[in-house]
Design a protein around this motif. Structure first.
Motif, PDB file in Angstrom:
ATOM      1  N   ASP A 194       0.865  -1.192   0.000  1.00 21.87           N
ATOM      2  CA  ASP A 194       0.000   0.000   0.000  1.00 21.87           C
ATOM      3  C   ASP A 194       0.899   1.239   0.000  1.00 21.87           C
ATOM      4  OD1 ASP A 194      -2.273   1.536   0.019  1.00 21.87           O
ATOM      5  OD2 ASP A 194      -2.798   1.144   2.105  1.00 21.87           O
ATOM      6  N   LEU A 195       1.805   1.269  -0.969  1.00 23.43           N
ATOM      7  CA  LEU A 195       2.908   2.231  -0.954  1.00 23.43           C
ATOM      8  C   LEU A 195       2.551   3.506  -1.714  1.00 23.43           C
ATOM      9  CD1 LEU A 195       5.809   2.288   0.212  1.00 23.43           C
ATOM     10  CD2 LEU A 195       6.614   1.714  -2.075  1.00 23.43           C
ATOM     11  N   ASN A 199       2.105   6.942   3.116  1.00 22.51           N
ATOM     12  CA  ASN A 199       2.655   5.863   3.933  1.00 22.51           C
ATOM     13  C   ASN A 199       4.177   5.808   3.908  1.00 22.51           C
ATOM     14  OD1 ASN A 199       0.115   5.049   4.735  1.00 22.51           O
ATOM     15  ND2 ASN A 199      -0.057   3.421   3.219  1.00 22.51           N
ATOM     16  N   VAL A 200       4.799   6.923   3.518  1.00 16.37           N
ATOM     17  CA  VAL A 200       6.263   7.018   3.539  1.00 16.37           C
ATOM     18  C   VAL A 200       6.653   8.345   4.177  1.00 16.37           C
ATOM     19  CG1 VAL A 200       6.464   5.615   1.446  1.00 16.37           C
ATOM     20  CG2 VAL A 200       6.465   8.110   1.248  1.00 16.37           C
ATOM     21  N   GLY A 201       7.874   8.407   4.686  1.00 14.20           N
ATOM     22  CA  GLY A 201       8.366   9.641   5.281  1.00 14.20           C
ATOM     23  C   GLY A 201       9.834   9.512   5.621  1.00 14.20           C
ATOM     24  N   PHE A 202      10.357  10.494   6.346  1.00 16.87           N
ATOM     25  CA  PHE A 202      11.762  10.485   6.756  1.00 16.87           C
ATOM     26  C   PHE A 202      11.845  10.857   8.233  1.00 16.87           C
ATOM     27  CE2 PHE A 202      11.732  11.197   2.246  1.00 16.87           C
ATOM     28  CZ  PHE A 202      12.819  10.477   1.764  1.00 16.87           C
ATOM     29  N   HIS A 203      12.613  10.077   8.971  1.00 16.99           N
ATOM     30  CA  HIS A 203      12.863  10.354  10.387  1.00 16.99           C
ATOM     31  C   HIS A 203      14.356  10.584  10.564  1.00 16.99           C
ATOM     32  CE1 HIS A 203      12.666  10.115  14.744  1.00 16.99           C
ATOM     33  NE2 HIS A 203      13.595   9.180  14.728  1.00 16.99           N
ATOM     34  N   GLN A 204      14.719  11.816  10.909  1.00 15.37           N
ATOM     35  CA  GLN A 204      16.126  12.194  11.039  1.00 15.37           C
ATOM     36  C   GLN A 204      16.916  11.803   9.795  1.00 15.37           C
ATOM     37  OE1 GLN A 204      17.517  10.544  14.767  1.00 15.37           O
ATOM     38  NE2 GLN A 204      16.075  11.736  15.982  1.00 15.37           N
ATOM     39  N   GLY A 205      16.271  12.024   8.644  1.00 18.11           N
ATOM     40  CA  GLY A 205      16.913  11.769   7.362  1.00 18.11           C
ATOM     41  C   GLY A 205      16.825  10.342   6.863  1.00 18.11           C
ATOM     42  N   MET A 225       1.869   1.748  -7.385  1.00 17.01           N
ATOM     43  CA  MET A 225       1.075   2.415  -6.348  1.00 17.01           C
ATOM     44  C   MET A 225       1.630   3.788  -6.005  1.00 17.01           C
ATOM     45  SD  MET A 225      -1.508   2.088  -4.208  1.00 17.01           S
ATOM     46  CE  MET A 225      -2.145   2.812  -2.719  1.00 17.01           C
ATOM     47  N   THR A 226       2.955   3.957  -6.076  1.00 20.84           N
ATOM     48  CA  THR A 226       3.543   5.265  -5.756  1.00 20.84           C
ATOM     49  C   THR A 226       3.119   6.347  -6.739  1.00 20.84           C
ATOM     50  OG1 THR A 226       5.584   4.950  -7.080  1.00 20.84           O
ATOM     51  CG2 THR A 226       5.598   4.156  -4.780  1.00 20.84           C
ATOM     52  N   LEU A 228      -0.089   6.407  -8.216  1.00 17.91           N
ATOM     53  CA  LEU A 228      -1.546   6.460  -8.364  1.00 17.91           C
ATOM     54  C   LEU A 228      -2.137   7.761  -7.840  1.00 17.91           C
ATOM     55  CD1 LEU A 228      -4.172   5.068  -9.178  1.00 17.91           C
ATOM     56  CD2 LEU A 228      -4.177   3.908  -6.954  1.00 17.91           C
ATOM     57  N   PHE A 229      -1.672   8.244  -6.720  1.00 16.67           N
ATOM     58  CA  PHE A 229      -2.232   9.442  -6.095  1.00 16.67           C
ATOM     59  C   PHE A 229      -1.218  10.588  -6.053  1.00 16.67           C
ATOM     60  CE2 PHE A 229      -4.505   5.880  -3.929  1.00 16.67           C
ATOM     61  CZ  PHE A 229      -5.735   6.079  -4.537  1.00 16.67           C
ATOM     62  N   GLY A 230      -0.388  10.665  -7.074  1.00 17.14           N
ATOM     63  CA  GLY A 230       0.647  11.689  -7.146  1.00 17.14           C
ATOM     64  C   GLY A 230       2.014  11.068  -6.964  1.00 17.14           C
ATOM     65  N   ALA A 231       2.828  11.130  -7.992  1.00 19.07           N
ATOM     66  CA  ALA A 231       4.107  10.433  -7.993  1.00 19.07           C
ATOM     67  C   ALA A 231       5.073  11.006  -6.961  1.00 19.07           C
ATOM     68  CB  ALA A 231       4.736  10.507  -9.384  1.00 19.07           C
ATOM     69  N   LEU A 232       6.010  10.176  -6.535  1.00 18.00           N
ATOM     70  CA  LEU A 232       7.099  10.621  -5.682  1.00 18.00           C
ATOM     71  C   LEU A 232       8.107  11.398  -6.529  1.00 18.00           C
ATOM     72  CD1 LEU A 232       7.661   7.376  -3.542  1.00 18.00           C
ATOM     73  CD2 LEU A 232       6.155   9.323  -3.083  1.00 18.00           C
ATOM     74  N   PRO A 233       9.056  12.096  -5.903  1.00 20.56           N
ATOM     75  CA  PRO A 233      10.048  12.854  -6.677  1.00 20.56           C
ATOM     76  C   PRO A 233      10.844  11.961  -7.637  1.00 20.56           C
ATOM     77  CG  PRO A 233      10.067  13.583  -4.406  1.00 20.56           C
ATOM     78  CD  PRO A 233       9.166  12.372  -4.455  1.00 20.56           C
ATOM     79  N   LYS A 234      11.276  12.540  -8.742  1.00 22.66           N
ATOM     80  CA  LYS A 234      11.990  11.797  -9.778  1.00 22.66           C
ATOM     81  C   LYS A 234      13.235  11.106  -9.229  1.00 22.66           C
ATOM     82  CE  LYS A 234      13.869  12.392 -14.461  1.00 22.66           C
ATOM     83  NZ  LYS A 234      15.227  11.867 -14.183  1.00 22.66           N
ATOM     84  N   ARG A 235      13.860  11.677  -8.224  1.00 15.00           N
ATOM     85  CA  ARG A 235      15.073  11.082  -7.649  1.00 15.00           C
ATOM     86  C   ARG A 235      14.787   9.683  -7.109  1.00 15.00           C
ATOM     87  NH1 ARG A 235      14.682  16.002  -5.276  1.00 15.00           N
ATOM     88  NH2 ARG A 235      14.484  15.177  -3.150  1.00 15.00           N
ATOM     89  N   PHE A 236      13.586   9.477  -6.605  1.00 15.38           N
ATOM     90  CA  PHE A 236      13.200   8.160  -6.090  1.00 15.38           C
ATOM     91  C   PHE A 236      13.236   7.119  -7.206  1.00 15.38           C
ATOM     92  CE2 PHE A 236       9.682   5.121  -5.866  1.00 15.38           C
ATOM     93  CZ  PHE A 236       9.957   4.452  -4.679  1.00 15.38           C
ATOM     94  N   TYR A 237      12.598   7.422  -8.333  1.00 15.69           N
ATOM     95  CA  TYR A 237      12.508   6.462  -9.439  1.00 15.69           C
ATOM     96  C   TYR A 237      13.867   6.254 -10.109  1.00 15.69           C
ATOM     97  CZ  TYR A 237       7.590   7.346  -8.658  1.00 15.69           C
ATOM     98  OH  TYR A 237       6.360   7.476  -8.073  1.00 15.69           O
TER      99      TYR A 237
END
Length: 289
Positions: A194-195, A199-205, A225-226, A228-237
């Protein structure tokens, strides 16, 4: 209710815990979410009706599995408990960074490394679990096309049918999906399931994932899934592809895989998701005809 939470947490920590501050958190799920504190330690509490105990137990198991099998920061489930009317999970509290310079490349790398572990030989999981509030069957299958067409698309369509929503001929749609995936040969990867951005984030980087719906399947399901509701930043892919390039034909499979989540949203929320799911089915069948 909260006396039970405090006592359960005291027992789990083996030290007295008194709730001195409690804040309800906004969310879009069916659960009630809280941050509790004794002034020194913070915890995250998810509260649901007692009938949802199994769902919370599944969440705790999935979080533990992700902790074991990935490099992600995953919140520990300290305990699962009940009162007469409610069930609850108490999780480790993580403060998420609100930083536009978060290391999304590291997020993509961690996901690829998790997906690259092909130690499970079949598709499914040890037990059924949940996708949001919806039961998710995970019976083991040798063939991915059979698993996804029947236990994902067919299952969701049958749930909709039982609610009076008939978006298509279920058998025909299942066969269509099975045929579309028949020649897509893959090894099972552990999936978050369910990504999406919530459901993602950063804790102390450090990249974090939570609210899972884990099973072993095609790693492209998580990537789809990443988006479907607005893509993550291009650096991720870019980072993901550098470690584990997607196979030919991914774009068509992305639509098929995201149909599962659209159907699930139609089951939970109805409304425009019913139209969106039907339009997606019709479009896929026209495209692949």
């Amino acid at each position: 209710m909260w006396n039970t939470v405090a006592q359960s947490l005291s027992n789990a920590l083996n030290t007295p815990f008194e709730i001195k501050d409690k804040q309800q958190l906004s969310n879009s799920s069916v659960d009630h979410l809280f941050k509790i504190s004794d002034g020194a330690q913070n915890f995250f509490v998810k509260v649901s009706p007692i009938a949802d105990l199994e769902r919370l137990e599944c969440e705790a198991e999935d979080l533990a599995l992700l902790t074991k099998e990935s490099l992600f920061m995953v919140p520990d489930c300290i305990l699962t408990g009940t009162t007469l009317d409610y069930s609850f999970n108490v999780l480790e509290w993580l403060d998420f960074d609100d930083n536009v310079d978060n290391d999304w490349a590291k997020m993509g790398e961690y996901l690829a490394l998790m997906h690259l572990k092909h130690e499970q030989g079949m598709f499914g999981n040890e037990r059924d679990n949940f996708i949001g509030a919806t039961a998710q069957p995970n019976q083991w299958h040798k063939k991915w096309d059979v698993f996804f067409s029947e236990d994902r698309i067919g299952w969701q369509l049958q749930l909709l049918h039982e609610k009076g929503f008939n978006l298509c001929d279920i058998d025909a749609c299942v066969e269509f999906v099975k045929d579309a995936l028949h020649h897509h040969h893959i090894q099972p990867s552990l999936l978050h399931g369910d990504l999406w951005r919530g459901n993602v984030g950063f804790h102390q980087g450090v990249p974090c994932i939570y609210d899972p719906a884990c099973y072993y399947g095609d790693r492209e399901v998580d990537i789809a899934m990443t988006k479907l509701f607005g893509a993550l930043p291009k650096r991720f892919y870019d980072a993901y592809e550098a470690h584990y390039p997607l196979q030919y034909g991914y774009e068509t499979r992305e639509t098929i895989y995201n149909l599962y989540h659209l159907l699930n949203h139609a089951n939970i929320f109805a409304g425009h998701y019913l139209t969106q799911a039907k339009d997606t089915i019709d479009g896929l069948m026209r495209e692949m005809a």
